[in-house]
Motif scaffolding. Sequence first.
Motif, PDB file in Angstrom:
ATOM      1  N   GLN A 200       0.880  -1.164   0.000  1.00  0.00           N
ATOM      2  CA  GLN A 200       0.000   0.000   0.000  1.00  0.00           C
ATOM      3  C   GLN A 200       0.915   1.212   0.000  1.00  0.00           C
ATOM      4  O   GLN A 200       1.823   1.313   0.815  1.00  0.00           O
TER       5      GLN A 200
ATOM      6  N   GLU B  53      -1.322  -5.609   2.368  1.00  0.00           N
ATOM      7  CA  GLU B  53      -2.442  -6.498   2.656  1.00  0.00           C
ATOM      8  C   GLU B  53      -1.960  -7.929   2.494  1.00  0.00           C
ATOM      9  O   GLU B  53      -1.276  -8.256   1.522  1.00  0.00           O
TER      10      GLU B  53
ATOM     11  N   GLU C  56      -9.743  -6.244   8.048  1.00  0.00           N
ATOM     12  CA  GLU C  56     -10.628  -5.787   6.973  1.00  0.00           C
ATOM     13  C   GLU C  56     -11.926  -6.586   6.988  1.00  0.00           C
ATOM     14  O   GLU C  56     -11.907  -7.813   6.893  1.00  0.00           O
TER      15      GLU C  56
ATOM     16  N   ASP D  39     -13.770  -3.033   3.835  1.00  0.00           N
ATOM     17  CA  ASP D  39     -13.262  -3.504   2.546  1.00  0.00           C
ATOM     18  C   ASP D  39     -14.347  -3.337   1.474  1.00  0.00           C
ATOM     19  O   ASP D  39     -15.532  -3.397   1.782  1.00  0.00           O
ATOM     20  N   ASP D  40     -13.934  -3.145   0.223  1.00  0.00           N
ATOM     21  CA  ASP D  40     -14.878  -3.045  -0.895  1.00  0.00           C
ATOM     22  C   ASP D  40     -15.950  -2.001  -0.601  1.00  0.00           C
ATOM     23  O   ASP D  40     -17.130  -2.189  -0.936  1.00  0.00           O
TER      24      ASP D  40
ATOM     25  N   LYS E 288     -11.882   1.334   2.511  1.00  0.00           N
ATOM     26  CA  LYS E 288     -11.139   0.931   1.320  1.00  0.00           C
ATOM     27  C   LYS E 288     -12.082   1.061   0.127  1.00  0.00           C
ATOM     28  O   LYS E 288     -13.033   0.296  -0.003  1.00  0.00           O
TER      29      LYS E 288
ATOM     30  N   ASP F 164     -13.599   0.583  -3.270  1.00  0.00           N
ATOM     31  CA  ASP F 164     -13.520  -0.533  -4.221  1.00  0.00           C
ATOM     32  C   ASP F 164     -13.083  -0.049  -5.599  1.00  0.00           C
ATOM     33  O   ASP F 164     -13.407   1.066  -6.019  1.00  0.00           O
ATOM     34  N   ARG F 165     -12.382  -0.931  -6.308  1.00  0.00           N
ATOM     35  CA  ARG F 165     -11.843  -0.534  -7.610  1.00  0.00           C
ATOM     36  C   ARG F 165     -12.932  -0.262  -8.647  1.00  0.00           C
ATOM     37  O   ARG F 165     -12.691   0.406  -9.640  1.00  0.00           O
TER      38      ARG F 165
ATOM     39  N   GLU G  17      -8.397   0.927  -3.792  1.00  0.00           N
ATOM     40  CA  GLU G  17      -7.917  -0.385  -4.211  1.00  0.00           C
ATOM     41  C   GLU G  17      -7.992  -0.530  -5.716  1.00  0.00           C
ATOM     42  O   GLU G  17      -8.809   0.109  -6.371  1.00  0.00           O
TER      43      GLU G  17
ATOM     44  N   GLN H  69      -3.471   1.117  -3.569  1.00  0.00           N
ATOM     45  CA  GLN H  69      -3.052  -0.279  -3.646  1.00  0.00           C
ATOM     46  C   GLN H  69      -3.504  -0.775  -5.005  1.00  0.00           C
ATOM     47  O   GLN H  69      -4.626  -0.480  -5.419  1.00  0.00           O
ATOM     48  N   GLY H  70      -2.643  -1.508  -5.695  1.00  0.00           N
ATOM     49  CA  GLY H  70      -3.076  -2.032  -6.981  1.00  0.00           C
ATOM     50  C   GLY H  70      -1.929  -2.505  -7.848  1.00  0.00           C
ATOM     51  O   GLY H  70      -0.757  -2.296  -7.525  1.00  0.00           O
TER      52      GLY H  70
END
Length: 277
Positions: free
Chosen positions: A46, A58, A149, A179-180, A200, A202-203, A235, A255-256
């Motif tokens: 991250q 993560e 998470e 998360d998400d 977090k 979500d993408r 993310e 993060q990715g």
Amino acid sequence: VKEHGKNNVKMYSKSMNEEAVQRRRLENELHKALQLDEFILHYQPQIDVKTNSIIGMEALIRWEHPTRNLLYPNDFIALAEESGLIVPIGQKVLELACKQCKDWQEMGHTDLRIGVNLSQIQLRQPDLVESVRRVLEMTGLEPSFLELEITESIAMHNTDLVIEQLNGLVALGVQISIDDFGTGFSSLSYLSKFPIHRLKIDRSFITNITNKSESAIVSSIVGLAQNLNLGVIVEGVETELQRITLPALGCHEMQGYLFSRPMPAIQFGSILESRIG
Ligand code: C2E
Ligand code: CA
Ligand code: CA
Ligand code: CA
């Protein structure tokens, strides 16, 4: 017509049977995998793009199956949850992750934090708080560096129990992230009821980040987080365009795949070392 219907039922139950047999086999293999320590963790960094530094990672579970290729969570987590095996597996993950984070901190990366995914099943275990406490004690990791998470869907069931468990975890000094975030179709009211520290994003919210309504959604989530005094990380950052656009929307923790795929501990460790020198 009747005959036909009967045959259909037969075929149906046969394939159901095969499926049951296969599940049974996988479940046995999961049991063995635990005993033989076949679960490992990959770590995804991250990044704070303001400083270009690694602020944490993560932990993502992988299964080094003896005869198949490396198995990913999608191949076995659902079954682990249905069979209850996610509880001892999740315990193992927590131990490995905390130990690894502590090791890297001792190598000089003193502020690294570790994110660990927590299943809904784990969150319903009455001894969860005690087992997290034990892992922290055993590994010597300071609680504030552990981030658990959880997904929004957790908020929809058994809310009182969930709040009690989260309060217990937070009392240990552990951090909680959602998360998400934004994908759970749940009302936002849990945000004021749950003791949480970070969202977090979500993408799915950043696929077309230059799109006007998409960037409006992201900056609204960031604003929400700021008003609630929560941290925020995006993310699934995959493109340079996302990396340069997101900070303007208030988001600098990322993060990715653009930065790195999740990788084995050895590899993550050498990247950490190369960054220090
Ligand atoms: P997640 O917690 O949302 O984790 C992020 C997933 O997105 C990971 O998949 C990661 O490899 C992938 N990812 C990271 N960066 C990118 C990107 O830039 N683009 C795209 N397309 N994907 C990216 P992975 O490792 O296959 O994990 C899938 C899910 O399995 C996780 O989703 C999490 O819900 C679950 N999981 C993983 N490890 C554990 C665990 O130890 N315990 C439990 N209960 N669940 C776990
Ligand atoms: Ca996660
Ligand atoms: Ca996620
Ligand atoms: Ca997910």
